[in-house]
Scaffold this motif. Structure first.
Motif, mmCIF file in Angstrom:
data_model
loop_
_atom_site.group_PDB
_atom_site.id
_atom_site.type_symbol
_atom_site.label_atom_id
_atom_site.label_comp_id
_atom_site.label_asym_id
_atom_site.label_seq_id
_atom_site.Cartn_x
_atom_site.Cartn_y
_atom_site.Cartn_z
ATOM 1 N N ARG A 19 0.862 -1.487 -0.438
ATOM 2 C CA ARG A 19 -0.160 -0.242 0.002
ATOM 3 C C ARG A 19 0.853 1.398 0.065
ATOM 4 O O ARG A 19 1.720 1.702 0.869
ATOM 5 C CB ARG A 19 -0.976 0.051 1.288
ATOM 6 C CG ARG A 19 -1.564 0.920 1.250
ATOM 7 C CD ARG A 19 -3.044 0.950 2.445
ATOM 8 N NE ARG A 19 -2.341 1.563 3.810
ATOM 9 C CZ ARG A 19 -3.325 2.375 4.542
ATOM 10 N NH1 ARG A 19 -4.633 2.102 4.594
ATOM 11 N NH2 ARG A 19 -2.704 2.967 5.367
ATOM 12 N N LEU A 20 0.874 1.895 -0.899
ATOM 13 C CA LEU A 20 1.243 3.423 -0.775
ATOM 14 C C LEU A 20 0.766 4.651 -0.176
ATOM 15 O O LEU A 20 -0.400 4.539 -1.010
ATOM 16 C CB LEU A 20 1.400 3.353 -2.973
ATOM 17 C CG LEU A 20 2.470 2.511 -3.023
ATOM 18 C CD1 LEU A 20 2.632 2.839 -4.788
ATOM 19 C CD2 LEU A 20 3.777 2.363 -2.475
ATOM 20 N N SER A 21 1.567 5.004 0.056
ATOM 21 C CA SER A 21 0.777 6.805 0.499
ATOM 22 C C SER A 21 1.163 8.359 0.124
ATOM 23 O O SER A 21 2.263 7.807 -0.049
ATOM 24 C CB SER A 21 0.557 7.045 2.545
ATOM 25 O OG SER A 21 0.213 4.810 2.659
ATOM 26 N N CYS A 22 0.406 8.586 0.113
ATOM 27 C CA CYS A 22 0.313 9.994 -0.863
ATOM 28 C C CYS A 22 0.296 11.125 0.181
ATOM 29 O O CYS A 22 -1.074 11.413 0.263
ATOM 30 C CB CYS A 22 0.460 10.239 -1.873
ATOM 31 S SG CYS A 22 0.656 12.383 -2.829
ATOM 32 N N ALA A 23 0.959 11.498 1.000
ATOM 33 C CA ALA A 23 0.390 13.067 2.613
ATOM 34 C C ALA A 23 0.849 13.653 1.339
ATOM 35 O O ALA A 23 2.078 14.562 1.017
ATOM 36 C CB ALA A 23 1.207 12.431 3.235
ATOM 37 N N ALA A 24 -0.055 14.961 0.978
ATOM 38 C CA ALA A 24 0.110 16.209 0.790
ATOM 39 C C ALA A 24 -0.116 17.277 1.686
ATOM 40 O O ALA A 24 -0.507 16.975 2.969
ATOM 41 C CB ALA A 24 -1.333 17.014 0.223
ATOM 42 N N SER A 25 0.788 18.553 1.713
ATOM 43 C CA SER A 25 1.078 19.874 2.771
ATOM 44 C C SER A 25 0.127 20.758 2.557
ATOM 45 O O SER A 25 -0.672 20.984 3.523
ATOM 46 C CB SER A 25 2.250 20.206 2.477
ATOM 47 O OG SER A 25 1.467 21.075 0.737
ATOM 48 N N THR A 26 -1.526 19.825 1.948
ATOM 49 C CA THR A 26 -2.615 20.848 1.837
ATOM 50 C C THR A 26 -3.768 20.371 1.599
ATOM 51 O O THR A 26 -3.573 19.074 1.673
ATOM 52 C CB THR A 26 -2.542 22.234 0.712
ATOM 53 O OG1 THR A 26 -3.507 22.665 1.183
ATOM 54 C CG2 THR A 26 -2.263 21.771 -1.122
ATOM 55 N N THR A 27 -5.175 20.778 1.713
ATOM 56 C CA THR A 27 -6.355 19.591 1.738
ATOM 57 C C THR A 27 -6.647 19.278 0.062
ATOM 58 O O THR A 27 -6.017 20.275 -0.573
ATOM 59 C CB THR A 27 -7.271 20.309 2.418
ATOM 60 O OG1 THR A 27 -8.442 19.784 1.918
ATOM 61 C CG2 THR A 27 -7.278 22.144 1.333
ATOM 62 N N VAL A 28 -6.401 18.194 0.728
ATOM 63 C CA VAL A 28 -6.905 17.562 -1.249
ATOM 64 C C VAL A 28 -8.361 17.943 -2.168
ATOM 65 O O VAL A 28 -7.928 17.770 -3.145
ATOM 66 C CB VAL A 28 -6.933 15.733 -1.302
ATOM 67 C CG1 VAL A 28 -5.421 15.214 -0.180
ATOM 68 C CG2 VAL A 28 -8.029 15.544 0.558
ATOM 69 N N PHE A 29 -8.616 18.293 -0.974
ATOM 70 C CA PHE A 29 -10.357 19.177 -1.620
ATOM 71 C C PHE A 29 -9.684 20.562 -2.718
ATOM 72 O O PHE A 29 -10.307 20.728 -2.930
ATOM 73 C CB PHE A 29 -11.413 19.740 -0.859
ATOM 74 C CG PHE A 29 -11.919 18.724 -0.281
ATOM 75 C CD1 PHE A 29 -11.693 17.802 1.823
ATOM 76 C CD2 PHE A 29 -13.110 17.630 -0.418
ATOM 77 C CE1 PHE A 29 -12.378 17.196 1.612
ATOM 78 C CE2 PHE A 29 -13.747 16.815 -0.398
ATOM 79 C CZ PHE A 29 -13.405 16.534 0.878
ATOM 80 N N SER A 30 -8.443 21.030 -2.711
ATOM 81 C CA SER A 30 -7.984 21.495 -3.271
ATOM 82 C C SER A 30 -7.621 22.012 -4.361
ATOM 83 O O SER A 30 -7.041 22.522 -5.706
ATOM 84 C CB SER A 30 -6.825 22.461 -2.616
ATOM 85 O OG SER A 30 -5.619 22.121 -2.507
ATOM 86 N N PHE A 31 -7.359 20.064 -5.179
ATOM 87 C CA PHE A 31 -7.033 20.356 -6.216
ATOM 88 C C PHE A 31 -8.693 19.623 -6.701
ATOM 89 O O PHE A 31 -9.244 19.000 -6.563
ATOM 90 C CB PHE A 31 -5.524 18.383 -6.025
ATOM 91 C CG PHE A 31 -4.783 19.076 -4.844
ATOM 92 C CD1 PHE A 31 -4.356 18.219 -3.717
ATOM 93 C CD2 PHE A 31 -4.091 19.898 -5.377
ATOM 94 C CE1 PHE A 31 -3.733 18.434 -2.842
ATOM 95 C CE2 PHE A 31 -3.096 20.050 -4.932
ATOM 96 C CZ PHE A 31 -2.579 19.850 -3.409
ATOM 97 N N ASN A 32 -8.266 19.592 -8.755
ATOM 98 C CA ASN A 32 -9.065 18.375 -8.895
ATOM 99 C C ASN A 32 -9.312 17.395 -9.001
ATOM 100 O O ASN A 32 -10.453 17.407 -9.032
ATOM 101 C CB ASN A 32 -8.713 18.827 -10.654
ATOM 102 C CG ASN A 32 -9.271 20.518 -10.492
ATOM 103 O OD1 ASN A 32 -7.950 21.275 -10.925
ATOM 104 N ND2 ASN A 32 -10.201 21.359 -11.006
ATOM 105 N N ALA A 33 -7.782 16.811 -9.021
ATOM 106 C CA ALA A 33 -8.127 15.174 -8.258
ATOM 107 C C ALA A 33 -6.497 14.529 -8.369
ATOM 108 O O ALA A 33 -5.489 15.855 -8.101
ATOM 109 C CB ALA A 33 -8.102 14.282 -10.005
ATOM 110 N N MET A 34 -5.887 14.268 -7.357
ATOM 111 C CA MET A 34 -4.614 13.243 -7.938
ATOM 112 C C MET A 34 -4.767 11.262 -8.218
ATOM 113 O O MET A 34 -6.018 11.369 -7.978
ATOM 114 C CB MET A 34 -4.592 13.515 -5.867
ATOM 115 C CG MET A 34 -4.690 14.210 -4.881
ATOM 116 S SD MET A 34 -4.817 14.034 -2.835
ATOM 117 C CE MET A 34 -3.253 13.827 -3.582
#
Length: 115
Positions: A19-34
């Motif tokens: 299982r890979l994890s990707c932690a973002a430094s800001t809310t994921v809601f600020s992105f169109n997609a990940m």
């Protein structure tokens, strides 16, 4: 400045899981997609899986039924559950975040599947 930090790569035998994890430094809601991309030696980087802000997902044909992308909004983290791994899944896996018109990338994490 957006930062994406991946973790969870490693060496696994064919048929195993990671299982890979990707932690973002800001809310994921600020992105169109990940999403997750991968690049094997001598090959172009390719999309593996992506999830939009609406929760829509799409997968590369080669991983459908084996990989699952999901997100934890409280942790600002996106995951890639990889099951039934094959040697051809060996690659560097990169986390990507799209905030149009910009793309952000993590540093990559190596996944090696032995036969």
């Amino acid at each position: 400045q957006v930062q994406l930090v991946e973790s969870g790569g490693g060496l696994v035998q064919a048929g195993g899981s990671l299982r890979l994890s990707c932690a973002a430094s800001t809310t994921v809601f600020s992105f169109n997609a990940m999403g997750w991309y991968r690049q094997a030696p001598g090959k172009q980087r390719e999309l593996v899986a992506r999830i939009t802000v609406y929760g829509t997902t799409n997968y590369a044909d080669s991983v459908k039924g084996r990989f699952t992308i999901s997100g934890d909004n409280n942790k600002n983290t996106v995951y890639l559950q990889m099951n039934s791994l094959k040697p051809e899944d060996t690659a560097v896996y990169y986390c990507n975040a799209l905030r149009r018109p910009y793309d952000y990338w993590g540093q990559g994490t190596q996944v090696t599947v032995s036969s």
